[in-house]
Design an enzyme around this catalytic site. Structure first.
Site, short mmCIF file in Angstrom:
data_model
loop_
_atom_site.label_atom_id
_atom_site.label_comp_id
_atom_site.label_asym_id
_atom_site.label_seq_id
_atom_site.Cartn_x
_atom_site.Cartn_y
_atom_site.Cartn_z
N TYR A 1 44.18 40.09 43.10
CA TYR A 1 44.41 39.10 42.05
C TYR A 1 43.51 37.87 42.17
CZ TYR A 1 48.98 41.33 41.27
OH TYR A 1 49.98 42.20 40.99
N SER B 1 43.42 48.23 38.35
CA SER B 1 43.65 46.79 38.52
C SER B 1 44.97 46.57 39.24
CB SER B 1 43.69 46.08 37.17
OG SER B 1 44.97 46.21 36.58
N ASP B 2 45.12 45.42 39.87
CA ASP B 2 46.42 45.10 40.45
C ASP B 2 47.41 44.82 39.30
OD1 ASP B 2 48.43 44.65 42.30
OD2 ASP B 2 47.14 43.51 43.63
N TRP B 3 48.69 44.78 39.62
CA TRP B 3 49.74 44.82 38.59
C TRP B 3 49.84 43.52 37.77
CZ3 TRP B 3 48.90 49.24 40.15
CH2 TRP B 3 49.68 50.34 39.82
#
Ligand SMILES: *[C@@H]1O[C@H](CO)[C@@H](O)[C@H](O)[C@H]1NC(C)=O
Ligand SMILES: *[C@@H]1O[C@H](CO)[C@@H](O)[C@H](O)[C@H]1NC(C)=O
Ligand SMILES: *[C@@H]1O[C@H](CO)[C@@H](O)[C@H](O)[C@H]1NC(C)=O
Ligand SMILES: *[C@@H]1O[C@H](CO)[C@@H](O)[C@H](O)[C@H]1NC(C)=O
Ligand SMILES: *[C@@H]1O[C@H](CO)[C@@H](O)[C@H](O)[C@H]1NC(C)=O
Ligand SMILES: *[C@@H]1O[C@H](CO)[C@@H](O)[C@H](O)[C@H]1NC(C)=O
Length: 607
Positions: free
Chosen positions: A281, A317-319
């Site tokens: 992130y 991608s991260d959440w």
């Protein structure tokens, strides 16, 4: 309209069991197991609408609701064509999860083109007794956090762990691990250490290769679990040790210009064949890199990761970077964030459910269909390689036999004992002699029932006791923020003044064994001085602790620190976020860890 799908699946299954050469020509090419994967993917892509393609580019979240699947996931599968899900909540009953996954796969098979679901999971094999907030699968074999495997310095154990976790995952239908986490713990204040392999790039690289091969196998196939290596380009150097899940921790910094060190594990992961990679992130501050989160960072994902480092797999991608944690693009619209993520090189968006944004980008000419196809092709190919198109179902009875079986459980339990890391042991205080079992014990962090089951007598106060056992958690600033902030800690890595005084009273009165569960490194010189023995652990049961304290069956500590333990919070603050082993005069160095060997032949059985 597409009701031939279910029948097609049956025909394919029959063809496989009866004769591999029987005529599958009645099937659409993408369902025909006789054809090669590229041919099947081409056929499937040619049948897919833009909406169906867009749906593939999302990896959402699902969980059991009252042991079944909820209406929400039905809408996502059949309405939004989303086929990747992280199973959140933990595998607590293998039968329930296996049956649920089969129902879910049947639902997907009956929807639209019948594209199978890929289920993923965050780590579930650590140890915790905090069932209220635990996200761990209590049915699986129970190990330590990965840090405990790093403490044992054993590539063989890393491979064994990953192979066992893979068997358990696959048996219930989990086909992607959202790990290994290979961030380097160069910033001791950072609250996400437990899932890493420590501070050293070489040790981390050696172990992660075994984890990836253990999960994926030498070649991806029907028994593989996809490894997702995270978090590119290394999430360790968090500014002031905060974490970028949170608005107060967006920044990553490199005051030591040490970017290259953090890339070492990722190069090893690419060489080992990791199929997926997840950027963090954070947004980098004060480097030559653009100050937007890594998932939006075209230089990092496309130029560095793909072109220079040669990664050809899938970038997830991260959440929640589109609707929630869009650091550096806070002012941009969701549509623009989506465009930036895909332009940067993300193939699939974690934790999001908005394929309509991709449809809009294509319809407005802001994103080419070729770009969409290139990601969807990789994502579909992975499902074919995993064998999901040919059989997405699991054998429920086999899952019940495999998950948490005696053998897996025993090796996990052993690892919990071996990974305990003994930092001090005054005059060979441990292991306690056999006679000590007749004493009175004051305990914290161990349920009375665990002591009593072993015939050990628990008393209410230190005054009444002969020995004290304190199982503590590493210091942190209590929070009312709730959610993830309660497990990703921040604040001082020292205990506060009140807590230090409280503990000092105990150490003064009686011989005390302290064991600290390191959610992140702790600075505890006062405990090293005053306790009779000091352990740290990376997640282990009270039984593991007691077996080691008494040397039961010859158990003794084998862990070595996989990072330096700083002397103080001030030393951690003064060190550079991105530089390893640079806190001043660390209390214990990387590699420190005592054994009981000297007492072998004495009061307990040697191993
Ligand atoms: C789960 O089941 C209980 C008891 O039948 C019911 O009260 C509850 O509303 C259900 N929860 C959901 C989310 O459906
Ligand atoms: C890296 O680690 C391996 C295995 O732990 C060890 O054999 C090797 O000597 C290390 N290399 C360096 C440069 O530290
Ligand atoms: C991050 O860095 C920016 C730019 O240096 C700064 O303005 C901001 O205060 C820092 N901290 C956070 C939490 O964003
Ligand atoms: C592993 O330890 C747990 C307690 O933490 C115990 O319930 C289980 O039976 C042990 N497994 C084996 C195979 O000994
Ligand atoms: C630590 O986390 C809290 C929320 O739990 C946050 O408000 C705070 O800004 C963070 N940083 C510090 C230094 O407290
Ligand atoms: C001091 O630490 C203890 C135990 O960790 C905690 O319960 C207490 O709230 C802390 N006190 C302050 C003033 O932060």
């Amino acid at each position: 309209m597409r009701s031939f799908i279910s029948l097609g699946f049956l025909a394919a299954a029959t063809a496989r069991t009866v004769s591999p050469h029987s005529d599958d020509s009645g099937l659409p090419a993408y369902r025909n197991p006789q054809l090669c994967i590229d041919e099947r993917v081409d056929d499937l892509l040619s049948r897919m609408s833009l909406e169906e393609k867009a749906g593939q580019m999302f990896h959402s979240r699902t969980s059991l609701v009252n042991n079944t699947f909820d209406g929400k996931i039905k809408d996502l599968v059949s309405g939004k064509h989303i086929t990747h899900y992280v199973f959140s909540g933990g595998v607590n009953d293998a039968r329930v999860v296996a049956e649920w996954q089969n129902e879910l796969q049947q639902y997907a098979l009956d929807s639209g083109l019948g594209i199978p679901i890929t289920l993923s999971s965050d780590p579930q094999h650590g140890w915790t007794d905090d069932t209220a907030v635990s996200n761990l699968g209590s049915a699986f074999s129970r190990w330590t956090e990965p840090m405990g495997i790093a403490a044992l310095r054993s590539p063989e154990l890393a491979r064994t762990f990953a192979e066992i976790a893979r068997e358990e995952y696959v048996s219930v239908g989990i086909r992607q691990a959202l790990h290994p986490q290979v961030d380097l713990l160069t910033e001791p204040r950072w609250g996400r250490s437990g899932g890493t392999l420590g501070e050293d790039a070489n040790l981390t690289s050696t172990l992660l290769v075994e984890l990836i091969k253990g999960f994926q196998g030498e070649k991806i196939g029907p028994h593989s679990v996809i490894a997702t290596t995270k978090h590119f380009p290394g999430g360790g150097p968090m500014e002031n040790g905060e974490d970028s899940h949170f608005p107060w921790g967006k920044n990553q910094t490199y005051p030591g210009n040490n970017q290259a060190y953090h890339l070492i594990p990722f190069a090893a992961a690419i060489a080992a064949g990791t199929r997926q990679m997840m950027p963090y992130y954070s947004r980098p501050i004060g480097t030559e890199w653009e100050e937007v989160a890594f998932g939006f960072n075209k230089y990092l994902i496309t130029d560095l990761l793909k072109k220079q480092m040669g990664f050809e797999g899938i970038v997830v991608s991260d959440w929640g970077i589109i609707t929630d944690r869009a650091w550096g693009l806070e002012e941009a619209t969701e549509l623009e964030r989506m465009r930036r993520a895909i332009e940067a090189g993300c193939d699939i968006l974690g934790g999001e459910t908005k394929p309509e944004l991709i449809v809009e980008l294509v319809n407005e000419g802001l994103l080419s269909i070729e770009r969409v196809d290139s990601s969807v092709r990789k994502l579909l190919k992975e499902k074919y390689e995993l064998g999901l198109f040919d059989n997405p179902f699991v054998d429920v009875e086999a899952a019940v036999r495999v998950v948490g079986n005696q053998y897996f459980s025993r090796i996990g339990n052993e690892t919990q004992r071996r990974a305990l890391t003994l930092l001090t042991n005054d005059d060979d205080f441990l292991p306690l002699p056999y006679e000590a079992r007749e004493s009175k014990f004051y305990v914290e962090g161990i349920a009375d029932s665990v002591m009593e089951r072993r015939g050990l007598t628990v008393v209410e106060t230190p005054e009444e006791a002969d020995y004290a056992f304190l199982r503590l958690v590493s210091p942190f600033k209590p929070t009312t923020a709730g959610g993830l902030a309660s497990s990703i800690n921040n604040g001082s890595i020292e205990y506060n003044v009140t807590e230090k005084a409280r503990q000092a009273e105990i150490y003064k009165q009686l011989p005390t064994v302290v064991d600290i569960t390191l959610n992140r490194p702790a600075a505890v010189p006062e405990i090293a001085d005053a306790a009779s023995a000091l352990f740290v652990n990376y997640g282990s049961s009270p039984d593991a602790f007691l077996d080691v304290v008494f040397g039961i069956d010859g158990w003794g500590p084998e862990g070595k620190l996989p990072f330096d333990l700083p002397r103080s919070m001030a030393a951690a603050e003064a060190s550079f976020e991105d530089v390893p082993f640079d806190t001043e005069d660390p209390l214990f160095k990387f590699g420190h860890g005592l054994r009981y060997a000297e007492k072998c032949g004495g009061k307990y059985k040697c191993r």
